[in-house]
Design an enzyme around this catalytic site. Structure first.
Site, mmCIF file in Angstrom:
data_model
loop_
_atom_site.group_PDB
_atom_site.id
_atom_site.type_symbol
_atom_site.label_atom_id
_atom_site.label_comp_id
_atom_site.label_asym_id
_atom_site.label_seq_id
_atom_site.Cartn_x
_atom_site.Cartn_y
_atom_site.Cartn_z
ATOM 1 N N LYS A 182 14.623 14.333 -65.388
ATOM 2 C CA LYS A 182 14.346 15.492 -64.528
ATOM 3 C C LYS A 182 15.291 15.341 -63.344
ATOM 4 O O LYS A 182 15.145 14.442 -62.524
ATOM 5 C CB LYS A 182 12.892 15.437 -64.071
ATOM 6 C CG LYS A 182 12.257 16.734 -63.615
ATOM 7 C CD LYS A 182 13.034 17.539 -62.616
ATOM 8 C CE LYS A 182 12.397 17.493 -61.255
ATOM 9 N NZ LYS A 182 13.312 17.488 -60.134
ATOM 10 N N GLY A 239 10.629 7.200 -56.027
ATOM 11 C CA GLY A 239 10.549 8.225 -54.992
ATOM 12 C C GLY A 239 9.397 7.981 -54.058
ATOM 13 O O GLY A 239 9.010 6.834 -53.806
ATOM 14 N N SER A 240 8.818 9.078 -53.582
ATOM 15 C CA SER A 240 7.773 8.977 -52.562
ATOM 16 C C SER A 240 6.430 8.561 -53.169
ATOM 17 O O SER A 240 6.187 8.751 -54.361
ATOM 18 C CB SER A 240 7.610 10.331 -51.877
ATOM 19 O OG SER A 240 7.152 11.278 -52.826
ATOM 20 N N GLN A 242 3.632 9.996 -52.480
ATOM 21 C CA GLN A 242 2.933 11.238 -52.828
ATOM 22 C C GLN A 242 3.325 11.708 -54.235
ATOM 23 O O GLN A 242 2.463 12.001 -55.068
ATOM 24 C CB GLN A 242 3.345 12.279 -51.794
ATOM 25 C CG GLN A 242 2.457 13.459 -51.677
ATOM 26 C CD GLN A 242 3.095 14.471 -50.722
ATOM 27 O OE1 GLN A 242 4.276 14.367 -50.357
ATOM 28 N NE2 GLN A 242 2.320 15.443 -50.314
ATOM 29 N N GLY A 243 4.636 11.753 -54.498
ATOM 30 C CA GLY A 243 5.128 12.223 -55.796
ATOM 31 C C GLY A 243 4.740 11.268 -56.913
ATOM 32 O O GLY A 243 4.259 11.678 -57.973
ATOM 33 N N GLY A 244 4.941 9.956 -56.677
ATOM 34 C CA GLY A 244 4.628 8.957 -57.701
ATOM 35 C C GLY A 244 3.160 8.978 -58.064
ATOM 36 O O GLY A 244 2.785 8.913 -59.241
ATOM 37 N N GLU A 263 7.912 3.505 -58.799
ATOM 38 C CA GLU A 263 8.321 2.633 -57.684
ATOM 39 C C GLU A 263 8.360 3.509 -56.452
ATOM 40 O O GLU A 263 9.105 4.484 -56.408
ATOM 41 C CB GLU A 263 9.713 2.041 -57.928
ATOM 42 C CG GLU A 263 9.849 1.226 -59.194
ATOM 43 C CD GLU A 263 8.914 0.045 -59.229
ATOM 44 O OE1 GLU A 263 8.459 -0.271 -60.344
ATOM 45 O OE2 GLU A 263 8.622 -0.526 -58.158
ATOM 46 N N CYS A 300 14.353 2.083 -49.712
ATOM 47 C CA CYS A 300 12.938 1.753 -49.948
ATOM 48 C C CYS A 300 12.625 0.357 -49.422
ATOM 49 O O CYS A 300 11.459 0.028 -49.209
ATOM 50 C CB CYS A 300 12.620 1.849 -51.427
ATOM 51 S SG CYS A 300 13.773 0.947 -52.448
ATOM 52 N N GLU A 390 4.679 3.920 -44.589
ATOM 53 C CA GLU A 390 6.126 4.081 -44.452
ATOM 54 C C GLU A 390 6.496 5.346 -43.678
ATOM 55 O O GLU A 390 5.942 6.423 -43.916
ATOM 56 C CB GLU A 390 6.737 4.167 -45.866
ATOM 57 C CG GLU A 390 8.240 4.347 -45.866
ATOM 58 C CD GLU A 390 8.794 4.614 -47.273
ATOM 59 O OE1 GLU A 390 8.186 5.405 -48.027
ATOM 60 O OE2 GLU A 390 9.827 4.028 -47.608
HETATM 61 P P1 NAP Z 1 10.258 12.438 -54.079
HETATM 62 O O1 NAP Z 1 10.217 13.567 -53.155
HETATM 63 O O2 NAP Z 1 8.969 11.842 -54.491
HETATM 64 O O3 NAP Z 1 11.045 12.981 -55.384
HETATM 65 C C1 NAP Z 1 11.340 12.188 -56.537
HETATM 66 C C2 NAP Z 1 11.382 13.084 -57.778
HETATM 67 O O4 NAP Z 1 10.045 13.387 -58.192
HETATM 68 C C3 NAP Z 1 12.052 14.434 -57.603
HETATM 69 O O5 NAP Z 1 12.701 14.773 -58.817
HETATM 70 C C4 NAP Z 1 10.902 15.372 -57.343
HETATM 71 O O6 NAP Z 1 11.158 16.704 -57.754
HETATM 72 C C5 NAP Z 1 9.832 14.792 -58.235
HETATM 73 N N1 NAP Z 1 8.473 15.039 -57.754
HETATM 74 C C6 NAP Z 1 7.946 14.597 -56.579
HETATM 75 N N2 NAP Z 1 6.654 14.974 -56.497
HETATM 76 C C7 NAP Z 1 6.354 15.629 -57.636
HETATM 77 C C8 NAP Z 1 5.177 16.264 -58.146
HETATM 78 N N3 NAP Z 1 4.033 16.270 -57.453
HETATM 79 N N4 NAP Z 1 5.236 16.865 -59.354
HETATM 80 C C9 NAP Z 1 6.387 16.869 -60.064
HETATM 81 N N5 NAP Z 1 7.541 16.315 -59.633
HETATM 82 C C10 NAP Z 1 7.530 15.693 -58.438
HETATM 83 O O7 NAP Z 1 11.091 11.209 -53.483
HETATM 84 P P2 NAP Z 1 12.582 11.221 -52.851
HETATM 85 O O8 NAP Z 1 12.628 12.171 -51.730
HETATM 86 O O9 NAP Z 1 13.564 11.378 -53.897
HETATM 87 O O10 NAP Z 1 12.812 9.720 -52.311
HETATM 88 C C11 NAP Z 1 12.389 9.230 -51.070
HETATM 89 C C12 NAP Z 1 11.270 8.200 -51.255
HETATM 90 O O11 NAP Z 1 11.583 7.332 -52.350
HETATM 91 C C13 NAP Z 1 11.033 7.249 -50.108
HETATM 92 O O12 NAP Z 1 9.658 7.194 -49.829
HETATM 93 C C14 NAP Z 1 11.529 5.889 -50.570
HETATM 94 O O13 NAP Z 1 10.916 4.814 -49.974
HETATM 95 C C15 NAP Z 1 11.287 5.980 -52.030
HETATM 96 N N6 NAP Z 1 12.173 5.122 -52.806
HETATM 97 C C16 NAP Z 1 11.640 4.083 -53.486
HETATM 98 C C17 NAP Z 1 12.454 3.244 -54.216
HETATM 99 C C18 NAP Z 1 11.832 2.113 -54.959
HETATM 100 O O14 NAP Z 1 12.460 1.468 -55.740
HETATM 101 N N7 NAP Z 1 10.565 1.832 -54.766
HETATM 102 C C19 NAP Z 1 13.830 3.457 -54.295
HETATM 103 C C20 NAP Z 1 14.348 4.538 -53.621
HETATM 104 C C21 NAP Z 1 13.489 5.377 -52.880
HETATM 105 P P3 NAP Z 1 12.037 17.728 -56.860
HETATM 106 O O15 NAP Z 1 13.456 17.360 -57.098
HETATM 107 O O16 NAP Z 1 11.648 19.053 -57.441
HETATM 108 O O17 NAP Z 1 11.585 17.521 -55.439
#
Ligand code: NAP
Length: 506
Positions: A182, A239-240, A242-244, A263, A300, A390
């Site tokens: 995706k 990602g976030s 919330q999303g995860g 993650e 992250c 965070e």
């Molecule tokens: P994000 O907003 O959660 O988005 C990640 C992906 O998931 C995007 O493709 C997004 O779609 C999709 N998504 C999110 N919520 C969803 C939902 N409810 N339903 C369906 N799809 C959903 O995260 P981000 O902005 O890319 O990254 C920032 C965050 O990632 C930070 O909090 C950071 O700490 C964390 N991070 C963690 C790691 C790790 O290894 N743990 C590494 C890097 C970053 P859309 O494209 O449509 O928004």
């Protein structure tokens, strides 16, 4: 120009709906249109992946490795076209992008070696005991097999290494799982370039139609449909929180629940012992500020929480931190969403009684942001769980403790973390044991006298941790063992060895 979804070997754009990339530094919408995926296209991608699975899982590891090598070469061959597109979509400097490109290609080659070695099967054999009494024992042989089609969601802050050809995709392909990506809206053009490379690599190396697909999201709907699709076998998400969490819950609500390896975020606490502050206040401040502000803090593993004892040496250390932060220039964040949530997070911290802002952000143009540093007494921190979460970006809060017992209380109150760091002088090493005893149950990686940013890609790496750092603390998203997320064990009882090798063709 319209960029299509990639569905196996087909290009498809039937929705008539388009999304556009943004240049965050210029706040400009870029001209290319990316067709969003319809429900039918999404279904087609997963169905093709399911069909491809039955062929792909039996393809020898040497040929899967050729596929992964071809992807790495294709990414390198894109040269400046890819580098410049990433810079445009992320506002990252060129050096940062090149490091990530090189890491991504190294990961692909590392997983290619894993595919060839077949070590991921971890075969365990209990030999037959025909003479055992009162009953003989048949030979029992356990090995890992791939789960099936894997859906991957990449993160905005790693447009290559945790995205279209990143660690999740490479590790799944290495062990025989087709992948549906995706695409992340924040680097949709980068995704298209890399997806095209994977498509060509699949064709060139004779992989089955459907081994890889890439879909542009129609809002969150596409991702949710992918997770709920009955033929999806597992999900990788970076990602976030919330999303995860939302996608993890969806995966569990299915009629047949599936693993969702998410993650997510972390505050990556750094515990600073008094001897360290006394012996190298300036060096420590420089090291931490560099880690906290690298790529506008959008890591992250950013050190978002520092914990120290409240004394006059720490007072001097805080001054050093503030001096080091003053010379860090503002820079653009990745997208509107991250910028807004950073400032919302900082505002919420500012409102807590007892928090003092040591270095605050002044309003600036566009998505440009300067680092923010705050302090809080430990008792206030302990009483306000909202300070434990965070704030993604260049933000850290320093918790000031009255004594070592209070430092241990702060450690005990923390949520699960990707990392925890201990900064300590040589003569304090033995005093760290009570803290380490707490931290091993809080974090996936514990660092001694270093910084949490900079994740080595190697066999011994754990990039994960107790919730909310990840949804399954038993696995890593980085390094050789990342493949284990896409496998399950099967025991073969009383099978001739040639029949088993025929099943895996390897
Ligand atoms: P994000 O907003 O959660 O988005 C990640 C992906 O998931 C995007 O493709 C997004 O779609 C999709 N998504 C999110 N919520 C969803 C939902 N409810 N339903 C369906 N799809 C959903 O995260 P981000 O902005 O890319 O990254 C920032 C965050 O990632 C930070 O909090 C950071 O700490 C964390 N991070 C963690 C790691 C790790 O290894 N743990 C590494 C890097 C970053 P859309 O494209 O449509 O928004």
């Amino acid at each position: 120009m319209i960029t299509h979804n990639i569905i196996g070997f087909q290009q498809s754009a039937t929705s008539g709906k388009y999304i556009y990339a943004t240049d965050p530094a210029m706040l400009a919408t870029l001209p290319e249109a990316f067709a969003t995926a319809t429900a039918e296209e999404t279904d087609r991608a997963v169905s093709k992946a399911h069909q491809a699975f039955n062929i792909y899982r039996k393809i020898p590891g040497t040929r899967k490795a050729e596929f992964l090598h071809e992807i790495a070469k294709g990414i390198e061959d894109l040269g400046q076209v890819l580098i410049e597109r990433i810079m445009q979509e992320t506002a990252y400097p060129e050096a940062r992008v090149i490091v990530e490109r090189n890491r991504t290609c190294a990961q692909l080659r590392m997983f290619a070696a894993e595919a060839i070695s077949g070590g991921w099967k971890t075969v365990t054999i209990d030999p037959a005991l025909p003479d055992r009494t009162p009953a003989p024992r048949p030979e029992i042989r356990k090995m890992m097999i791939p789960l099936g089609p894997v859906v991957v969601f990449g993160a905005s802050n790693f447009p290559l290494a945790y995205s279209t050809a990143g660690g999740d995709v490479a590790s799944a392909l290495a062990v025989g799982c087709p992948v549906i990506v995706k695409a992340h809206d924040s680097h949709i053009g980068t995704n298209a370039l890399v997806a095209e490379v994977i498509l060509e690599a699949a064709r060139k190396t004779g992989m089955p139609d459907g081994v890889f697909s890439s879909l542009n999201g129609d809002g969150m709907h596409t991702g949710q449909q992918l997770v709920l699709h009955p033929l999806t076998a597992a999900v990788g998400f970076t990602g976030s929180k919330q999303g995860g969490r939302a996608l993890f819950d969806l995966g569990q609500q299915r009629e047949n629940p599936i693993p969702v390896f998410a993650e997510m975020g972390s505050v990556n606490p750094v515990f600073i012992f008094p001897g360290k502050v006394r012996s190298d206040s300036k060096g420590l401040a420089g090291q931490l500020v560099a880690s906290m502000t690298m790529t506008v803090g959008q890591f992250c593993t950013n050190p978002g929480l520092l914990i120290a004892l409240k004394d006059h040496h720490t007072e001097a250390f805080l001054d050093e931190l503030a001096i080091a932060l003053k010379v860090i220039p503002e820079a653009s964040m990745l997208n509107h969403g991250i910028y807004k949530s950073f400032h919302r997070g900082v505002a919420a911290v500012r409102e807590v009684n007892g928090v003092i802002m040591l270095h605050d952000h002044q309003s600036s143009e566009g998505l440009r942001t300067a680092p923010v540093l705050a302090t809080v007494p430990a008792d206030v921190f302990l009483a306000h769980p909202q300070l434990h979460h965070e704030v993604f970006g260049p933000f850290s809060i320093i918790v000031l403790c009255e004594n070592m017992d209070e430092m241990l209380s702060v450690a005990g109150a923390l949520e699960g973390q990707l990392t925890a760091t201990v900064q300590v002088s040589d003569d304090e090493l033995t005093e760290t044991q009570p803290l380490i005893d707490i931290l091993i149950y809080k974090a996936g990686r514990i660092i001694m006298n270093g910084v949490p940013t900079g994740v080595e890609v190697c066999a011994a790496m754990t990039h994960g941790g107790p919730y909310p750092a990840s949804t399954d603390s038993r696995f890593t998203a980085v390094g050789h063992h990342a493949v284990q997320r896409w496998l399950r064990p099967v025991s073969f009882q009383n099978f001739p060895a040639n029949l088993i090798s025929g099943m895996t063709n390897d």
